[in-house]
Enzyme design. Structure first.
Site, PDB file in Angstrom:
ATOM      1  CG  LEU A 909      -6.530  29.990  48.443  1.00  0.00           C
ATOM      2  CD1 LEU A 909      -7.396  30.387  49.618  1.00  0.00           C
ATOM      3  CD2 LEU A 909      -7.009  30.669  47.180  1.00  0.00           C
ATOM      4  N   GLY A 910      -1.902  29.763  48.739  1.00  0.00           N
ATOM      5  CA  GLY A 910      -0.608  30.269  49.183  1.00  0.00           C
ATOM      6  C   GLY A 910       0.268  29.163  49.708  1.00  0.00           C
ATOM      7  NE  ARG A 911       3.262  26.608  45.767  1.00  0.00           N
ATOM      8  CZ  ARG A 911       2.981  25.331  45.539  1.00  0.00           C
ATOM      9  NH1 ARG A 911       3.280  24.430  46.470  1.00  0.00           N
ATOM     10  NH2 ARG A 911       2.397  24.951  44.419  1.00  0.00           N
ATOM     11  CB  SER A 913       8.755  28.360  55.765  1.00  0.00           C
ATOM     12  OG  SER A 913       8.164  28.811  56.962  1.00  0.00           O
ATOM     13  CG  ASN A 914       9.283  24.894  58.515  1.00  0.00           C
ATOM     14  OD1 ASN A 914      10.379  24.650  58.017  1.00  0.00           O
ATOM     15  ND2 ASN A 914       9.138  25.706  59.552  1.00  0.00           N
ATOM     16  N   GLY A 915       6.638  23.378  54.646  1.00  0.00           N
ATOM     17  CA  GLY A 915       5.568  22.569  54.074  1.00  0.00           C
ATOM     18  C   GLY A 915       4.177  23.101  54.314  1.00  0.00           C
ATOM     19  CG  LEU A 917       1.056  23.354  50.817  1.00  0.00           C
ATOM     20  CD1 LEU A 917       0.733  22.050  50.124  1.00  0.00           C
ATOM     21  CD2 LEU A 917       1.677  24.327  49.845  1.00  0.00           C
ATOM     22  CG  ASP A1034       5.994  37.895  58.682  1.00  0.00           C
ATOM     23  OD1 ASP A1034       6.731  38.637  58.010  1.00  0.00           O
ATOM     24  OD2 ASP A1034       5.669  36.753  58.320  1.00  0.00           O
TER      25      ASP A1034
END
Length: 1350
Positions: A909-911, A913-915, A917, A1034
């Site tokens: 569904l999404g990515r 930062s820092n791996g 998922l 954010d």
């Protein structure tokens, strides 16, 4: 001061008066000279004093010489006669009267256009007294030697009187005086000291000088206080006798230079030039030469004479085929076009030498700009494969620079200046020889020599590197003539004085090249100079460095130089090794640049290149030592080996083993010092053999030595593997390896294709199997439904039959009642019907009772069959559930605790930062969730995030919910509410407008309510976070998710906790702050407050209301515009000015000016009709309150009207800038129509006249009077309409039954909508001004609950 008549009767009294007048005039002259505020009038007084002084001196001298000539003395004692035009003197002689001009003042000669004495005489020959005064001045001109008087004249030389004075008395001024000098020599000191700018009178003065004075006089002019020269420059200047031209060079006076240079050129004709030789004798520098021509070029550069240089020294380009453009373009494309001839090109190179010798950035910039299109400019786009060092590229300037006592920053800035102007310095070899044949290398012809010295403190090159602000005016100077003299001759211009090739070439030949560029750069031991030079010759990295650029003997000079520090040399050598890949020119990766006897440098290099961090990628020590062995002595090698041992035994590794220890043991001192044991080729000496050929180092080791070392070494290391690398492959072997690699690649591709086909087939079979299972399941369900229906039918038939049997039985028993227990105890099952069908006419006798026993047995059998059917159905359900579980396991192949998901790309569904998922999965085998996988290593605050999520779950419907968590060895998995998507995904799919307007009809009010509900829910979610002391930090369209037609906020407070992971439903994770939803304080890494979220919400509100637009433009320019507070709200301002006003406040540059979120919800954008009506009523009461009479709202409007661009509107110009442009331009700071809220005047013209007439003439039978230019009356009109809309509707319907205004008066809401459409900015105007005044904001009129708006 006019002429004084002296009445003296005796000779003694007369002489006494003479002396008194002389002393008095002297005193006046001295007084005027000492006045600091000297003006033109004072100058005239001084001249008059001088003339009076001369006149009385004349009288004094004449009386001393001839005592008997009293008639001349008594000219001033004239007694006018009463008869006609004659008068008598003291002796009774009769003279003719002079007219009025005969009494003219001596000073009047300076106001007339009389350039010479003869002109003056021709004009005033009838006036004896005036002529006598002039002749006496000429005779007594020696008085002009008074220095204080010439100080005055030099100070005001620019007046017409002074120029006329020189014109009249030039002969006397330039004649020698008693001491041998003319008056002009004295005047020149003051003239050159005061003159700076080049004016018309300055040029006239020079013309007078050059026309009357001799050259020796000129050479003495302006020597002092002009400029300081070095000892060497003083000698050259003195020898060539060009003091007189220094002044024009000093101040870059073009025409002045032309006048002086032409005169000097004519007096000193060119002769054959000879070389200048400077030698030192008795501690002083002397010059020995026979050259007599002027050498001006050094001083042109010394004083930065840009205008003189450009006008008289730069050559003129020679354009080929100027009239035929097509032919000229063909010449350019073919490379045959040249803007300069060869002679001009050489001259330009020489100018480079001149300006760089004197460090003249302005002259250099002038040359660079002038020639960059014709010489020294390299077409970088078409020559990207050029190696600087191979064949020389076209149009590259060949230079050799010599750095003496260099100033590092100036040299760096010089290279940067050339680089910024695309001038590539080429210091290459014309014919590339073999590497080992260094003795026959010939360098290119030296075209220019640059010499930098600290002794001259000129301007730095740095200011000219990026932006050159040198104004060069090549036009003729147009000076306005101050006086009225039309007879002055034009100054003759002389062009191209300095273009004589003999003069320039002679200067070039004076200094021979000292050395090539690279050795001198290395001698400077400056890494920054070297980097600037490399940046230039590579065209900012577009070209590759040829390995032949750095010759071995040049680098050897660097490492042999005892002056620089070891650390500096090491850094330079590392830089050279990095950029030029010198390891390609050596054997086994040993750079030859380190062949030196300075072992402290060698060990430092080894330490820097072979530390623990880079030990695996560096050259092994054995290769360094082997390369050094042939070139160092035994003692040096011992020390080197000792230091190498120290290096690798200095710090043990963590496991206790010392890396390379055993390797270093192999290099025993005796073994390395025995050079004969190496079968190396012989060299011809250090200086010539330093340029190594890679093939020369290929050797073998003596087999006996090798065997003895193998026996000695217990670990039996393979020395061949240590000492030798694989030799270069032949062409056939390379071709074979290439074919094998191609074949392997093809096989690998075929294998991947087969695997993909098998995967597709497996997936197809799986889908087919699932389809078959679904069909079977549907068939089973249908069969089960049929069975259930059949059972129900049987049951109904049985009940009907039982009732019929009971009725018959009652008839037979003659009405005896039947007990309820008997009915309840009967078995209601389908088999009874069958049994009773088999038994006809049942009777209640014993025989029938006996037959009841087999009936009970049949019933038991029937119950067993029903249980079997039920068990079968249960088994089918279990099988179906098992199949569903198997299907889930096949779809979600990863199981972490209660979570199941699939890691395929389609399931992501999404990515973040820092791996991080986010996968789509299920929880507890049935509930769909979003599973967030976070790496423990990169997310140290995961526990804090989980704690916050748990604490906030189910407390606010506008926040993402927490479900569960699991973890494994490396990751933590969070189960979160699975949403339908995000605002960004809706925008990317062009579904954002559809989502906002869904479940709404065509009514705009409903659509607006839907938008406002979404925005209010989002704001309430952020307010809830702020109440928990959490700043989201954010907020952007990727973090605003969609669930059940609501907006849900994700990534709760992670930025506040410095957690870098994100929860985005996007395939592209954008770093924090890079998407344009952060204010300037976040971009500048300042303190973060709750106002950060206010800024982000303002951008999001604009995003929602404009279907995906951003206040600060596109994503490529947002950050730049945010830092400059440049926004554009024009897309929304045309639709909703109230929303524009709110957004403009929320995205303010100053965080202190942004409203709180609680204040945001009180903004008129979110008001309902009741609150708007209450606000208008409170505003009307406020404006009528006696305590607030001083607050004149109409006065404010008139003030705003003066700032408005339209004269027919009243504006609230809270921000002065406004624009209707739909894009953000660099010229406009803020673009928003909300910066000007206008109310049309008179306001009755914006309304329907029927409504105005009705309300003005008849409200409850009373006449209401309104002033249409007053805003107070407009509010009162609206209030009255909203209160009496029913009566107005009835009255208008009787008069105008078909009027359109009737639709707007059916309800109070429709009436309010009508006024808002006519005056959309009225409420926001009042709100904006009332909220800015504390007395009004806190007044009783706005303090009640129904209207607590502030």
């Amino acid at each position: 001061m006019g002429k004084k008549k002296i009445d003296i009767n005796t000779r003694e009294d007369l002489f006494l008066s003479y002396y008194k007048e002389i002393e008095k005039n002297k005193f006046d002259l001295l007084k005027i000279c000492s006045d600091k505020n000297f003006s033109k009038s004072n100058f005239l007084k001084a001249v008059h004093c001088l003339f009076s002084l001369s006149y009385f001196c004349k009288i004094k001298d004449e009386n001393e010489e001839e005592e008997g000539k009293e008639e001349e003395i008594n000219d001033y004692k004239v007694k006018k006669s009463t008869t006609g035009n004659y008068y008598r003197n003291s002796e009774g002689k009769l003279f003719k009267k002079s007219n009025e001009k005969d009494q003219i003042d001596d000073v009047s000669i300076f106001y007339k256009r009389l350039p010479t004495i003869q002109d003056f005489k021709d004009t005033y020959d009838k006036y004896e007294n005036c002529l006598n005064s002039v002749y006496y001045i000429i005779r007594k001109i020696k008085l002009l030697h008074l220095e204080y008087f010439w100080e005055i004249l030099a100070s005001c030389y620019g007046t017409i009187s002074f120029i006329k004075f020189f014109n009249i008395f030039s002969n006397e001024i330039f004649s020698p005086s008693e001491n041998g000098d003319s008056v002009f020599i004295m005047v020149g000191k003051f003239f050159r000291r005061k003159v700076r700018a080049e004016t018309h009178y300055d040029l006239i003065f020079l013309k007078i000088i050059l026309a009357n004075a001799s050259i020796p006089m000129i050479l003495k002019l302006g020597v002092k206080d002009i400029g300081r020269f070095t000892e060497k420059e003083d000698i050259i200047v003195s020898y060539y006798r060009n003091f007189s031209i220094i002044h024009s060079l000093r101040f870059d006076n073009v025409k002045e230079f032309a006048l002086v240079y032409k005169t000097l050129k004519n007096n000193y004709p060119s002769k054959k030039k000879k070389k200048i030789t400077l030698f030192e004798e008795n501690g002083k520098i002397n010059v020995k030469t026979s050259k007599k021509d002027l050498m001006l070029f050094e001083f042109v550069c010394k004083f930065d004479c840009v205008k003189i240089f450009k006008k008289y020294f730069l050559p003129k380009p020679q354009i080929i085929n100027n009239n035929d453009n097509n032919e000229m373009l063909e010449c350019i494309s073919s490379g045959s076009y040249s803007g300069f001839d060869e002679k001009s090109k050489r001259k330009i190179r020489i100018f480079f030498s001149i300006c760089c010798r004197q460090i003249s950035p302005k002259i250099l910039k002038c040359i660079v700009d002038y020639v960059k299109d014709d010489i020294g400019f390299l077409d970088l786009q078409n020559r990207q494969d050029i190696y600087i060092g191979d064949s020389a590229p076209e149009k590259v300037l060949f230079l050799n620079c010599f750095f003496g006592n260099h100033k590092e920053q100036r040299v760096i800035d010089f290279f940067n200046l050339l680089t910024s102007k695309s001038i590539i310095i080429c210091n290459t070899i014309k014919e590339k020889p073999e590497l080992y044949d260094y003795r026959y290398i010939t360098l290119s012809t030296v075209d220019s020599t640059f010499y930098f010295s600290d002794s001259h403190k000129g301007a730095d090159f740095g200011v000219y590197t990026d932006e050159i602000n040198v104004i060069i005016n090549n036009d003729d100077i147009d000076y306005d003539y101050i006086g009225d003299d039309d007879n002055d001759e034009e100054i003759e211009e002389t062009k191209d004085y300095g273009s004589s090739s003999s003069d320039i070439d002679d200067f070039y030949n004076v200094f021979e090249p000292k050395a090539s560029m690279i050795p001198n750069i290395l001698d400077s031991c400056s890494l920054e100079i070297l980097k600037a030079y490399i940046q230039n010759i590579t065209g900012n990295g577009l070209f590759k460095i040829s390995p032949s650029l750095f010759l071995a003997h040049d680098v050897t000079r660097l490492v042999r130089n005892p002056k620089p520090k070891t650390e500096t040399v090491v850094k330079i050598l590392e830089f050279i090794n990095t950029i030029s890949r010198l390891s390609e020119l050596s054997t086994n990766g040993v750079p030859f640049t380190f062949l030196t006897n300075r072992f402290e440098i060698v060990t430092s290099i080894i330490m820097s290149l072979h530390d623990e961090r880079s030990i695996s990628n560096s050259v092994e020590p054995v290769q360094w030592l082997r390369a050094l062995a042939p070139f160092v002595s035994n003692d040096e090698m011992k020390l080197i080996i000792y230091k190498v041992r120290t290096l690798y035994n200095y710090e043990p590794h963590s496991n206790g083993e010392i890396k390379y220890t055993e390797l270093v043991r192999l290099f025993d001192v005796q073994y390395l010092l025995t050079k004969g044991k190496f079968s190396l080729s012989q060299f011809n000496g250090f200086e010539t053999s330093i340029f190594l050929n890679p093939k020369l180092l290929d050797g073998t080791i003596n087999s006996n030595i090798l065997n003895s070392m193998i026996i000695k070494d217990k670990e039996k290391l393979d020395l061949k593997e240590l000492f030798f690398k694989e030799k270069p492959l032949s062409e056939a072997e390379l071709k074979e390896k290439f074919e094998i690699a191609t074949k392997n690649e093809k096989e690998l591709l075929d294998q991947l294709k087969k695997e993909n086909d098998a995967e597709k087939l497996k997936k197809k079979n799986k889908l087919k199997k699932q389809k078959n299972q679904q069909q079977q399941q549907q068939a089973k369900q249908q069969a089960q439904q049929q069975k259930q229906q059949h059972q129900q039918n049987i049951q109904q038939n049985y009940e009907n039959q039982h009732i019929e049997d009971q009725r018959k039985f009652n008839q037979q028993t003659k009405g005896r009642p039947i007990s309820p227990s008997s009915i309840q105890n009967q078995n209601l099952n389908p088999t009874l019907l069958q049994n009773q069908n088999q038994t006809s006419n049942p009777t209640p006798n014993l025989e029938s009772t006996k037959k009841a026993t087999p009936t009970t047995t049949t019933t038991t059998t029937t119950n067993s069959n029903t249980s079997a059917i039920i068990n079968e159905i249960k088994n089918q359900d279990l099988n179906q559930q098992q199949n569903i579980t198997e299907n889930i396991n096949e779809i979600y192949d990863v199981s972490i605790g209660k979570f199941k998901f699939n890691k395929k790309e389609s399931n992501i569904l999404g990515r973040g930062s820092n791996g991080t998922l986010v996968f789509k999965g299920i929880w507890n085998n049935r509930i769909p969730v979003a599973i967030k996988q976070m790496q423990k290593m990169f997310n140290p605050l995961i526990s804090k995030e989980i704690e916050i999520l748990i604490g906030l779950t189910n407390k606010n419907l506008n926040l993402v919910g927490y479900i569960d968590q699991e973890e494994d060895e490396n990751c933590v998995y969070l189960g979160l509410t699975l949403c339908d998507g995000s605002l960004q995904s809706l925008y990317d799919q062009s579904k954002l407008n559809e989502f906002i307007n869904q479940n709404n009809n065509q009514n705009n009010n409903n659509n607006n309510n839907r938008v406002l509900d979404l925005i209010i829910g989002m704001i309430n979610g952020v307010i809830f976070l702020h109440d928990q002391n959490i700043v989201h930090n954010d907020l952007n369209p990727r973090n605003i998710l969609v669930k059940d037609n609501r907006l849900i906020i994700s990534d709760l407070g992670l930025s506040k906790m410095n957690v870098s992971s994100t929860y985005n439903f996007s395939t592209n994770a954008i770093p924090t702050g890079q998407d344009g939803y952060h204010p300037v304080e976040v971009l500048l890494e300042k303190r973060k407050t709750k106002s950060v979220d206010v800024f982000s919400l303002g951008c999001l509100i604009y995003f929602i209301m404009t279907n995906g637009a951003h206040p600060f433009g596109d994503k490529f320019s947002r950050l730049r515009y945010i830092t400059k507070s440049k926004y554009n709200l024009s897309q929304l301002s045309n639709l909703n000015l109230v929303a524009t006003h709110l957004i403009e406040l929320m995205i303010s540059y100053d965080e202190s000016k942004r409203p709180t979120l609680s204040s945001v919800l009180k903004h008129p954008l979110f008001w309902d009709s009741l609150k708007k009506i209450k606000f208008l009523e409170s505003s009307l009461r406020l404006l009528g309150d006696h305590d607030f009479k001083k607050f004149n709202i109409n006065k404010i409007l008139i003030s705003c009207n003066s700032n408005s661009s339209s004269s027919n509107s009243i504006c609230n110009s809270s921000n002065s800038s406004s624009s209707s442009s739909s894009s953000i331009s660099s010229s406009s700071c803020k673009i928003s129509s909300s910066s000007c809220y206008c109310v049309p005047l008179p306001w009755n013209q914006s309304l329907d006249y029927q409504l105005v007439d009705s309300l003005s003439n008849q409200i409850e039978k009373k006449v209401a009077s309104y002033k249409f230019d007053q805003l107070h009356d407009l509010i009162r009109f609206i209030r009255n309409t909203l209160q009496h809309y029913n009566q107005i509707y009835r009255d208008l319907k009787q008069i105008l039954p078909n009027s359109d205004i009737l639709e707007s008066l059916k309800s109070q809401q429709s009436a309010l909508n009508y006024f808002e459409s006519k005056f959309p900015t009225l409420i926001i105007f009042l709100f904006n001004h009332f909220s800015a005044i504390p007395e009004i904001k806190n007044s009783i009129h706005f303090s009640n609950d129904t209207c607590s708006i502030f």
